[in-house]
Design a protein around this motif. Structure first.
Motif, PDB file in Angstrom:
ATOM      1  N   ALA A  29     -81.386 -14.069  -5.896  1.00 45.71           N
ATOM      2  CA  ALA A  29     -81.280 -13.300  -4.868  1.00 45.71           C
ATOM      3  C   ALA A  29     -82.506 -12.430  -4.545  1.00 45.71           C
ATOM      4  N   THR A  36     -77.651  -8.920  -0.836  1.00 39.35           N
ATOM      5  CA  THR A  36     -76.216  -9.361  -1.227  1.00 39.35           C
ATOM      6  C   THR A  36     -75.448  -8.025  -1.620  1.00 39.35           C
ATOM      7  N   MET A  63     -69.819 -16.584  -5.398  1.00 34.33           N
ATOM      8  CA  MET A  63     -70.443 -15.972  -4.162  1.00 34.33           C
ATOM      9  C   MET A  63     -69.557 -16.000  -3.019  1.00 34.33           C
ATOM     10  N   THR A  65     -69.188 -16.016   1.092  1.00 32.21           N
ATOM     11  CA  THR A  65     -69.949 -15.833   2.183  1.00 32.21           C
ATOM     12  C   THR A  65     -69.324 -16.318   3.370  1.00 32.21           C
TER      13      THR A  65
END
Length: 213
Positions: A29, A36, A63, A65
């Motif tokens: 990232a 993030t 993760m 999203t």
């Protein structure tokens, strides 16, 4: 009254700051310049999949999203690349088309998983079982192979690259062995030399291993 406009929702990495698999995603990232947020999994003994972002394997990282949840470090890193405005040249595991490279990636990931099992067994206490002794022997064997072949597989990586999943995961493995006091890494001179060079990246200093409060 006009509602205020909201910006895009940043992805949420779900894991722990002490996890080498989680650190892979956080380094990616940072390298890819994707904003993030971070959600800590407080109890690794939890059997509730929702604590792991819905991952039924009860593992980190995940993760979240707007489009859904991604399970596992490699899946997360691929999605981070897709969301990156930079689109750097990344060498992925499927690009490792010669045995020394493919085997290095396989052993790095196997060593990481083995280390997790040893750490969790230590946390659980009790006597060392024959299976745990075998896992430790396997880990030592894998580290010896990586040390012996480090020069060859690092040299075999495509020179025109900005990042590789192999290098990030290798760094996180070696650094984590010392952090969790699983194996001393001083005997692995080639691997520690690689780690010292890789640690010059800003993404490494931005994502240190630590125990979440």
């Amino acid at each position: 009254m006009t509602a205020a406009l909201e910006g895009p929702t940043p992805p949420v990495i779900i894991g722990r700051s002490s996890s080498h698999f989680t650190r892979i995603t956080r380094i990616f990232a940072a390298e890819l310049r994707v904003d993030t947020t971070f959600q800590v999994v407080r109890d690794l003994m939890s059997s509730n999949a929702e604590d792991y972002g819905g991952n039924p394997a009860l593992r980190i990282p995940s993760m979240r999203t707007p489009g859904g949840v991604w399970f596992g470090a490699l899946n997360v890193c691929r999605e981070l690349w897709r969301q990156s405005p930079l689109k750097p040249r990344v060498v992925w595991p499927e690009d490792l088309a010669v045995p020394v490279l493919a085997n290095a990636q396989e052993l790095v990931l196997q060593a990481m998983a083995t280390e997790v099992s040893l750490v969790m067994a230590k946390v659980g206490g009790g006597e060392v079982t024959a299976h745990q002794a075998k896992m430790r022997t396997a880990l030592v064997n894998m580290m010896a192979w990586l040390e012996e072949n480090a020069g060859a597989f690092l040299a075999a990586l495509p020179p025109q690259r900005d990042l590789s999943f192999l290098e990030v995961s290798l760094f996180c493995l070696v650094a984590h062995l010392e952090f969790r006091e699983v194996l001393p890494t001083a005997p692995y001179s080639e691997l520690t030399r690689f780690c010292r060079a890789f640690a010059a990246r800003a993404s490494v200093s931005e994502t240190p291993f630590r125990f979440d409060p």
